[in-house]
Structures are given as C-alpha cells and as structure tokens.
Scaffold this active site. Structure first.
Site, PDB file in Angstrom:
ATOM      1  N   PRO A  42      -4.055  -7.276  -0.554  1.00 52.89           N
ATOM      2  CG  PRO A  42      -2.648  -6.418   0.991  1.00 52.89           C
ATOM      3  CD  PRO A  42      -3.768  -6.355  -0.310  1.00 52.89           C
TER       4      PRO A  42
ATOM      5  CD  GLU B  23      -4.347   2.920  12.808  1.00 54.60           C
ATOM      6  OE1 GLU B  23      -3.844   1.450  12.786  1.00 54.60           O
ATOM      7  OE2 GLU B  23      -4.691   3.283  12.438  1.00 54.60           O
TER       8      GLU B  23
ATOM      9  CG  ASP C  78      -8.083  -1.578  13.588  1.00 57.24           C
ATOM     10  OD1 ASP C  78      -8.812  -1.963  12.165  1.00 57.24           O
ATOM     11  OD2 ASP C  78      -7.024  -1.146  13.550  1.00 57.24           O
TER      12      ASP C  78
ATOM     13  CD  GLN D 174      -0.964  -0.730   4.104  1.00 59.40           C
ATOM     14  OE1 GLN D 174      -2.274   0.558   3.661  1.00 59.40           O
ATOM     15  NE2 GLN D 174      -0.233  -1.706   4.597  1.00 59.40           N
TER      16      GLN D 174
ATOM     17  CG  ASP E 167      -1.993 -14.524   4.867  1.00 59.75           C
ATOM     18  OD1 ASP E 167      -2.784 -15.375   4.959  1.00 59.75           O
ATOM     19  OD2 ASP E 167      -2.738 -13.525   3.731  1.00 59.75           O
TER      20      ASP E 167
END
Length: 305
Positions: free
Chosen positions: A169, A90, A160, A35, A142
C-alpha cells in the site's frame, strides 16, 4: 552441533542476503490487513519488531533511526509548530517530535490500526507515552488521501513508511505526484523528510531513485545517512525544502536551537557534530547519487535505477 531453526529469527536484509538472530524468549506473530508482524526477544538486539520478514525496529538502537529521521528536519526549521507524520506505527517517531516544545499540534496518520495498537501494548519503551500526549491526533486512514483533503499547512512532514513494494500500500507514497502534494501542504519554510532505504556505495539505487523523484518537485534536496546495527547496514534519509539547505546550517546554529528547545538531555545520538557527519557522504557515493535516471510516477512500473 545442530540448531533448532525455530529458536532463530530470520531477517532478510537484501534480496541476496539473510541473517539469523538467536531468540531468547517468546515471540508473537500475526497478520494484519496490510502486513505480517512479529515481536520477538533476541540476544543481540533485545526486543525487535519485524514487519514482512524484515527488522523494523530494535530495542537497543531504535533511537539511532528515529533521532536521525526526525531531529535534523525539526532542528533546521526555525519554529516547527504543526507537524505531520505519515506512518510511524511504533510510536517512536511521534516521541521524537514531541520533545520539541515548539510543537503545538502533531497529526499522525498510520493506515494499519492493528499494528499501532499492537505497538502501543508491546513497545512502551519506544513510544514512552507519546500516544497519550494531548498534542497528538492519531488517524487510521490513507496518508495520501488525508493530504489531498487538507487545506492546512504543516511546518514539517515526516514520512516514516515501509519500503515501496510493488504490491504494497505504500507505493503511492513514493511518486512525484505524492511529493508534489506534500510540497503544497508545507508552510513557507516547511521541511519534508523521508526514510530512504539502505545507502552505501554498494547499495544505493533505490535511494537514488527516490531522491531524483523528490528533486523533480523540490529545489533543495539533501541525502544523509547513519549506520543502524540492527539493520546491518547504513540507512539513508532524504530532506527536501523550498529554501532551507540543512547542509549549510552551522554547528553553532544547531547547538543554539538544541539548547533553546531544552533538547540536549533528551537526545542520545543527535547533536551538531553528528548532524555534520550524517550529511558527509563519501565521494564515490555522492557521484553515484548525481547520476541521471528514472523517477517514480503514478501509474508507471516501480523501477529503481
């Protein structure tokens, strides 16, 4: 008066809407394997983390999202000792989990190592040292593969993860087969919670599709929501269990658990009153969510309806 576009941060809130936030400081941007991400300072919301051109988290109100995602699931479980987070880069999601003294182990699986390391460095007010807690095991792999290889049971599973983009993905983490895998890895009174997209009478179809997909696996599924100013919308969440209905937990039971776990001074937004309010969806929206429609399955097109 003309404006320098570079001094404004663009945030695409829907396929039909975009807004601009004024930057007041420098920004950093980079692309990972999975990303694009940007860290910027804004006048309206302080520091913000942007993933794939959409605000993921903002300094002034991230607690609203993260408490709403984590605390209802943790509180309705009578004794959450072993917790799994998939996503949560985060660090604020593990921060909320680790507020509970019941927790003996927390596994966090986030595929994007670069994002997590970036957040560890740039977002200390988000994670507040959660990554250093001895109860946390951080894995970069994964999430679905991790669950498939597990035999251990979790009391709470928190998803999340980013939106289910066709080319992203995360799509494999929104299907009936994945939710069945989650169910198999939950303890008897286990709770699963999912961030569930924007949720309002005007924008609800994505949430409804995810909800129906989860309901094809779990007998008890409840939607709830909270307004997130930096998202410019009301955001939805979905809780699923085999036997506990979060909407039936009384205010006194919630307050007792918050008190027993010494959480009252650690929570800014969540308590018994806000719990009741989050699950009190308006009538027209409840009717929309009850409509029949498709579910998401492995190998089938991603269609929200």
């Amino acid at each position: 008066m003309s404006l320098e576009f570079s001094s404004w941060l663009s945030d695409q809130t829907t396929s039909d809407e975009i807004r601009l936030l004024r930057r007041v400081g420098g920004m950093e941007a980079k692309s990972t394997q999975f990303q694009t991400m940007e860290f910027a300072k804004t006048a309206a919301y302080g520091d913000v983390l942007v993933l794939d051109d959409t605000i993921q988290s903002a300094e002034v109100d991230e607690y609203l999202y993260h408490e709403a995602l984590v605390q209802p699931a943790m509180v309705i479980h009578p004794d959450p000792q072993r917790v799994l987070i998939i996503g949560g880069g985060e660090g604020a999601t593990p921060r909320e989990v680790l507020k509970h003294p019941n927790v003996k182990s927390l596994v966090m699986v986030d595929l994007d190592r670069e994002l997590v390391e970036f957040c560890q460095q740039k977002l200390p007010s988000w994670h507040q040292g959660a990554f250093s807690d001895s109860r946390l095991e951080l894995l970069h792999t994964d999430g679905r593969a991790y669950l498939a290889q597990q035999e251990a049971k979790f009391d709470v599973i928190i998803l999340d993860i980013t939106d289910a983009l066709e080319e992203g993905p995360a799509i494999a983490l929104y299907t009936k087969q994945f939710y069945f895998l989650c169910q198999q890895r939950l303890s008897e009174s286990g709770v699963m919670v999912v961030q569930g997209f924007s949720l309002s009478p005007l924008k609800w179809m994505e949430h409804a599709t995810i909800r129906r997909t989860i309901h094809s696996v779990f007998p008890v599924v409840r939607s709830y929501s909270i307004f997130i100013p930096s998202f410019a919308c009301t955001w939805g969440f979905i809780i699923a269990t085999n036997n506990i209905d979060p909407a039936n937990l009384s205010n006194s039971e919630i307050e007792q658990r918050i008190g027993d776990r010494n959480l009252a001074d650690k929570l800014k937004a969540y308590d018994a009153v806000s719990h009741t309010g989050m699950f009190g969806l308006p009538k027209d929206l409840r009717l929309k969510l009850a409509q029949p429609g498709n579910i998401l399955e492995d190998g089938k097109p991603l269609v929200f309806e």
